[in-house]
Design a protein around this motif. Structure first.
Motif, PDB file in Angstrom:
ATOM      1  N   GLU A  76       0.823  -1.212   0.000  1.00 46.55           N
ATOM      2  CA  GLU A  76       0.000   0.000   0.000  1.00 46.55           C
ATOM      3  C   GLU A  76       0.860   1.266   0.000  1.00 46.55           C
ATOM      4  N   TYR A 470      -0.918  -2.294  -8.792  1.00 45.71           N
ATOM      5  CA  TYR A 470      -0.107  -1.149  -8.408  1.00 45.71           C
ATOM      6  C   TYR A 470       0.300  -1.203  -6.945  1.00 45.71           C
ATOM      7  N   THR A 471      -0.373  -2.083  -6.204  1.00 45.92           N
ATOM      8  CA  THR A 471       0.019  -2.271  -4.826  1.00 45.92           C
ATOM      9  C   THR A 471      -0.567  -3.570  -4.320  1.00 45.92           C
ATOM     10  N   GLN A 473      -1.787  -5.711  -0.362  1.00 48.86           N
ATOM     11  CA  GLN A 473      -2.129  -5.391   1.019  1.00 48.86           C
ATOM     12  C   GLN A 473      -1.140  -5.968   2.021  1.00 48.86           C
ATOM     13  N   ASP A 475      -1.464  -7.615   4.687  1.00 46.44           N
ATOM     14  CA  ASP A 475      -1.665  -8.939   5.264  1.00 46.44           C
ATOM     15  C   ASP A 475      -1.344 -10.064   4.283  1.00 46.44           C
TER      16      ASP A 475
END
Lengths: 637, 200, 334
Positions: A76, A470-471, A473, A475
């Motif tokens: 993120e 693009y990213t 998470q 977790d």
């Protein structure tokens, strides 16, 4: 520089040796200054330009890659917005594939093939000049659009419907599609030139089994370009038509088909990677021969492998579509064919290793890159065998596993040989040697940096990380490897930076190389470094596949050509028997004018279909100017 | 390196015709490129047809008259085309001049009829995918007629100038004739698809 | 034990180290388990091949090379031996490739022999969320949800996949390989979970701005839990009892929300956004962006564009009061 119109029919036999060079220089030279640069048709000047431009695009694409790695180093991350990221990864792929990888291979061929076959210029020299300007225009179109926040953002492969009229707003996708037209036009032109040069302008005595392996690889590549590029021309044109004038090729609601795009794109796209790889194969054969100090083992097998790869490459494209829901039986056929192409690749690897085994390796920088190539490309080829399996692919398709695979085959399989080739042919092109010491640093930085950056991506893909995101998470368990890959990319970048530094410095201050610093066997090393404008004072004659090793101190040549007219020899297709003293065109501004008018028409047509009508008129005028006979000695027949 | 002369090139001609001509090979390569393009659009036609429940989609098959007339003109034009090529090989400038004028006219004639063919398709390019593909097929071929015609016209003018009396021009005429044959031959499967497959 | 044998387990390590709910290396579905076996087989074989090629390369380079006065001098006997070796290597390559091709075919066949599909679920991909429709024996047993799929363990579920806008790809690696959702071309995928658990999936075909945030969850549970869940999902939305939630429902219905979202049992019947009838029961909102809480719902509604830039939910200006009450209402829709 006299015009030589008054003097008529002066042959090289009438002049003494030292005078022949001067007279030929008079006839063949490109005038210095701006006008000379714009009107030259010398394949060496154009080839150098092409190579330099392609490497500039490589550097720019590398910067984009660093931005991608910076963004993905942390979950993120907010370095790049999704829109900017999508433009960047699209640009990275499109730039590397269309503006670097294919053009640089063609550029090396434009420079080297005429020299290696013993002729004075490439066939259709004005077309060659035209093709460079078109290539430059396409590159500028793409990058200027990107700088204006109008860069395409639909992936380098631009799948519909995402790239279609409904979901891709503005002109971004049209710019992508038209950039394709520019680069494909340029590539097709060079392909035609190469085929004709290799078929018809070989030195007397250079029968098919005496053609250097790099030239063979470029011949096969040129045919691949000719047969594959029309597919993407058709695809990109259909996309522009769907977007601009409302056709329905890809609209399922009106009888069109979403998968039609993928079939067309990949029918081109798979041969495309061989268009990039086969020239590298030719480079590997060349370098291994010189640095193992013996001709490559298995010449015939290697030629057959090149041809087999070229033909087979047209039968693989569906392996890019294994998860689209096509019939199982059909997909399985493509598993078999995709695996089968590993066999000619294996033939090549084994022949090269045999050459090294029976030779006496000289560990200069070019050989280091060849060894790096073998280590890295075999990994890429084997992961290729993995993704060729439909079930395996259902888990790794569109994940970082595939990203790892294609970087291994493209960087390992094409860029490593290319950099080795630059170290090898730099002395011929510039007359100076690159630095052996820096070359070793470049090799190790690139080799280690590359493997550390891309190997973890195999694992990331198997661990569930899709591509083109693009990213991700926090977790997800991907942060560690992503950070590692991003950090390693710095090493890789440092290697490339050092390479550029070495190239610039050596071009100015490198030690003079002489005509044949590596004691290599092929004809380009029989002339000075850099070669004179006319390449060879007298056309060489060959009796074997390794002319300079066979002929030791004295080169067999042919004489009887005029020095007051640009002449080269046209020979027969198979036996290379001389057929004519053909003229080679002089410098001309018309290719540039034709390229400008073509570029105007193509860019205008992004905005209006009428551009095709009105824009054709200046093109027609430029072409007439180009072909209209000028009454110069080259027109005589 | 020292040199020793082993071959004498001085008596070779300044230009060869046919397979000894680089432009002949270049024309052949160009035919390969364009031929691949034609093959692709025909493949797309059949592909879209295989997906459609009914073909043509929401349209009557094209009106046969203009297309068949164009086909006739093109097929007939192969005859003078063959002669122009033969006369060029014989380097008969007078006959070549006549032939180039005839081929220029025979290049204009199909274009005039072609203009009517588009509306005879009975569908627009933006109606549906069937309309799109038939317009593209017709458009692609029309582009080839137009570019070859431009080539023919320029060459026709050239053979009347001082540059006409030159072996190279005869080679150009032969290459141009070869390409015209290509334009005619590629029309036949396209004609078959647009006008007859749609009636199956 | 050779160095090779000692190293082999180490090489397997990266492939087994993952405790993933979204990992091909941590399979709990029938397909994914077969696929992992194939993956291990092919990776092992290829690793061995690579090592053999490297050994050949090293041997070739390290061979003590007799001085060769002229590059073209050749010993025909050596040439013959080298030829035989190369041919043997090529033959081995052909054998390995054929073997891997056959292994691949067998896996394809095994995967295709699906059990009788007991349950059919239609999944539609939209930018950037998943519409999920369950079909029952009669139409009144059908229900729609979004982004979260429940399936019973041990039963083969047939997913009908279709793209509604652009191409997406349905991929839940711990259970099965992926399959694309293509507009105009319906596809199917059979999945059977072998163990209860929460499995994460993600769109695996680039679909635009928020491709990175298009996750979904497949929750495999035992038969009775699944039936309980399905029955709860079939019921229309619970009428709110809490004052906040009541105000929230009124606000929801009077604002643009109802134009895009459906809540069965109310006047909200919009279909361009996810069905919210039981949104409170879902583990995540925003297609895997945040765990569902009253707070995250409020944050999402307050500013969807900053949280998921470019997604199709516009910023609807709401008063603080409305925001709190609507989020209370949605959180209550279990």
């Amino acid at each position: 520089m006299s015009e030589n119109v008054a003097r008529s029919d002066t042959r090289d036999t009438e002049l003494g040796r030292p005078l022949v060079g001067a007279a030929l220089e008079d006839t063949w030279a490109t005038p210095s200054g701006f006008w000379g640069a714009l009107s030259t048709v010398d394949h060496k000047i154009i080839g150098r330009r092409y190579i330099l431009t392609a490497f500039v695009f490589l550097a720019m694409g590398g910067v984009l890659a660093m931005l991608i790695r910076l963004q993905l180093a942390r979950p993120e991350a907010r370095l790049l917005s999704p829109d900017r990221y999508n433009q960047i990864f699209t640009m990275h792929g499109a730039n590397m594939m269309f503006l670097f990888a294919v053009p640089v291979m063609e550029a090396m061929a434009v420079y080297l093939v005429p020299l290696m076959v013993g002729t004075r210029n490439i066939a259709f020299p004005r077309l060659n000049a035209f093709s460079y300007w078109i290539y430059l225009a396409g590159g500028l179109l793409l990058w200027i659009a990107f700088a204006l926040d109008m860069g395409p953002d639909v992936g380098w492969f631009a799948y519909v419907p995402l790239s279609g009229p409904q979901y891709a707003a503005g002109k971004r996708a049209d710019i992508w599609a038209q950039m394709i037209t520019f680069t494909e036009l340029s590539a097709l032109a060079v392909a035609v030139e190469l085929v004709v040069t290799i078929f018809k302008q070989r030195a007397p005595g250079m029968t098919l089994d005496r053609i250097p392996l790099f030239v063979w690889s470029m011949l096969v590549t040129a045919f691949l370009v000719i047969m594959a590029m029309p597919a993407i021309m058709v695809a990109s044109t259909s996309l522009i038509l769907d977007r601009l004038v409302g056709t329905h090729f890809f609209n399922p609601a009106e009888g069109g088909d979403v998968l039609l795009w993928q079939h067309l794109f990949w029918f081109f796209g798979h041969p495309e990677v061989y268009i990039i790889f086969l020239p590298a194969v030719g480079m590997v054969s060349t370098l291994i021969s010189t640095f193992a100090r013996r001709p490559v083992f298995g010449y015939l097998a290697l030629v057959m492998a090149l041809i087999a790869t070229g033909i087979l490459s047209f039968g693989l494209w569906v392996h890019h579509m294994f998860v689209t829901g096509l019939p199982r039986l059909g997909e399985s056929f493509f598993t078999a064919s995709s695996m089968a192409i590993g066999i000619p690749a294996g033939v090549q690897i084994f022949c090269w290793i045999a050459t090294l085994w029976d030779g006496k390796p000289v560990y200069k920088t070019p050989l280091l890159f060849i060894i790096g190539f073998i280590v890295t490309f075999v990994i890429g080829g084997l992961t290729g065998v993995m993704v060729a399996s439909v079930p395996f692919d259902t888990q790794v398709h569109d994940t970082y596993f595939v990203v790892a695979h294609f970087h291994y085959v493209l960087v390992g399989g094409a860029v490593f040989p290319l950099i080795g080739a630059i170290y090898y042919w730099f002395p011929k092109i510039t007359g100076r040697m690159m630095s052996e010491r820096i070359g070793r640093w470049v090799f190790w930085l690139i080799f280690i940096g590359f493997n550390l950056t891309f190997f973890p991506m195999h694992i990331l893909g198997l661990q569930g990380m899709p591509r083109r995101i693009y990213t991700y998470q926090p977790d997800m368990p991907w942060s560690g490897l992503n950070l590692f890959a991003s950090a390693s990319a710095v090493i890789l970048a440092a290697g490339f930076l050092l390479f550029f530094v070495d190239a610039f410095r050596s071009a100015r201050y490198g030690p003079p190389s002489g005509p044949n610093p590596w004691d290599a066997p092929t004809l380009e090393w029989a002339t000075s470094s850099p070669p004179p404008s006319y390449n060879f004072a007298r056309i060489p004659v060959v009796f074997g596949a390794s002319p300079l090793w066979e002929q030791n101190e004295t080169l067999a040549v042919a004489d009887g050509l005029r020095v007051d007219r640009r002449e080269l020899v046209v020979t027969s297709l198979v036996a290379a028997k001389p057929q004519a003293r053909e003229a080679s065109p002089r410098n001309s501004i018309w290719p540039l004018l034709a390229a400008i008018s073509t570029s105007v028409m193509l860019i205008w047509s992004i905005f209006s279909p009428w551009a095709v009508v009105w824009g054709s008129i200046p093109i027609a005028i430029a072409l007439i100017g180009w072909f209209w006979p000028k009454g110069v000695p080259e027109d005589e027949a | 390196m020292k040199e020793r002369v082993v071959v004498d090139l001085s008596r070779l001609p300044l230009h060869g015709l046919g397979s000894a001509s680089v432009t002949w090979w270049g024309t052949l390569a160009f035919m390969l490129i364009e031929g691949t393009g034609f093959a692709l659009v025909i493949a797309i036609y059949f592909y879209l047809m295989s997906l459609a429940p009914i073909w043509p989609i929401n349209a009557r098959p094209p009106n046969l008259f203009p297309g068949t007339l164009v086909t006739l003109i093109l097929v007939v034009s192969v005859i003078p085309n063959y002669f122009v090529s033969r006369w060029a090989e014989q380097q008969d400038l007078r006959k070549v001049r006549i032939g180039m004028v005839v081929m220029s006219l025979l290049g204009i004639a199909p274009l005039i009829v072609r203009a009517f063919e588009f509306s005879a398709l009975n569908v627009s390019w933006d109606t549906n995918a069937y309309g799109s593909i038939v317009w593209i097929m017709l458009g692609l071929h029309t582009t080839h007629i137009m570019t070859d015609l431009a080539d023919t016209l320029v060459l026709a003018v050239l053979v009347f100038t001082r540059h006409g009396r030159n072996l190279r021009r005869f080679g150009d005429v032969q290459d141009n004739a070869m390409y015209w044959n290509f334009v005619v031959v590629t029309w036949l499967p396209i004609y078959g698809c647009i006008y007859w497959v749609s009636r199956l | 034990m050779t160095l090779l044998q000692r190293l082999a387990p180490l090489m397997m390590l990266p492939l087994c180290s993952c405790n993933g709910w979204q990992s091909a290396l941590d399979p709990h579905g029938e397909s994914a388990i077969s696929l992992k076996a194939l993956i291990l087989l092919i990776v092992t074989v290829c690793s061995v091949v690579w090592m053999l090629v490297m050994i050949a390369l090293i041997l070739a380079l390290r061979r003590s090379h007799p001085p060769r006065p002229r590059p073209l001098q050749r010993d025909p006997r050596t040439a013959r031996r080298m030829g035989a070796t190369v041919i043997a290597a090529v033959a081995a390559t052909v054998a390995v490739i054929s073997g891997l091709t056959v292994a691949s075919f067998f896996t394809t066949r095994a995967l295709a022999v699906a059990g009788r599909d007991d349950l059919t679920i239609k999944v539609s991909g939209l930018q950037w969320w998943w519409n999920v429709e369950y079909f029952g024996a009669t139409p009144d047993q059908n229900f729609t949800t979004a982004n979260e799929i429940h399936i019973p363990v041990g039963r083969t579920v047939r997913f009908q996949l279709e793209g509604d806008d652009v191409i997406h790809s349905f991929w839940v690696p711990s259970l099965a390989g992926k399959q694309d959702l293509i507009p105009g071309r319906p596809n199917e995928l059979s999945v059977r979970a072998e163990r209860a658990g929460v499995y994460r999936g993600q769109c695996a075909e680039f679909c635009g701005l928020q491709h990175a945030h298009m996750a979904f969850f497949v929750i495999a549970e035992n038969e009775s839990d699944f039936d309980k869940w399905a029955n709860a999902q079939r019921r229309p939305a619970a009428q709110p009892t809490d004052a906040d939630a009541v105000a929230g429902q009124q606000a929801f219905l009077s604002k643009p929300c109802a134009a895009c979202h459906a809540i069965r049992g109310t006047k909200a019947t919009g279909t361009s956004g996810p069905d919210l009838t039981h949104v409170g029961s879902r583990k995540y909102i925003g297609a895997g962006l945040f765990e569902t809480t009253r707070g995250s719902l409020a944050a999402w509604i307050a500013d969807p564009q900053t949280l998921k830039p470019g997604n199709n939910m516009p910023l609807v200006p709401l008063s603080q009061q409305d925001l709190l009450s609507i989020s209370a209402y949605l959180a209550s829709l279990k």
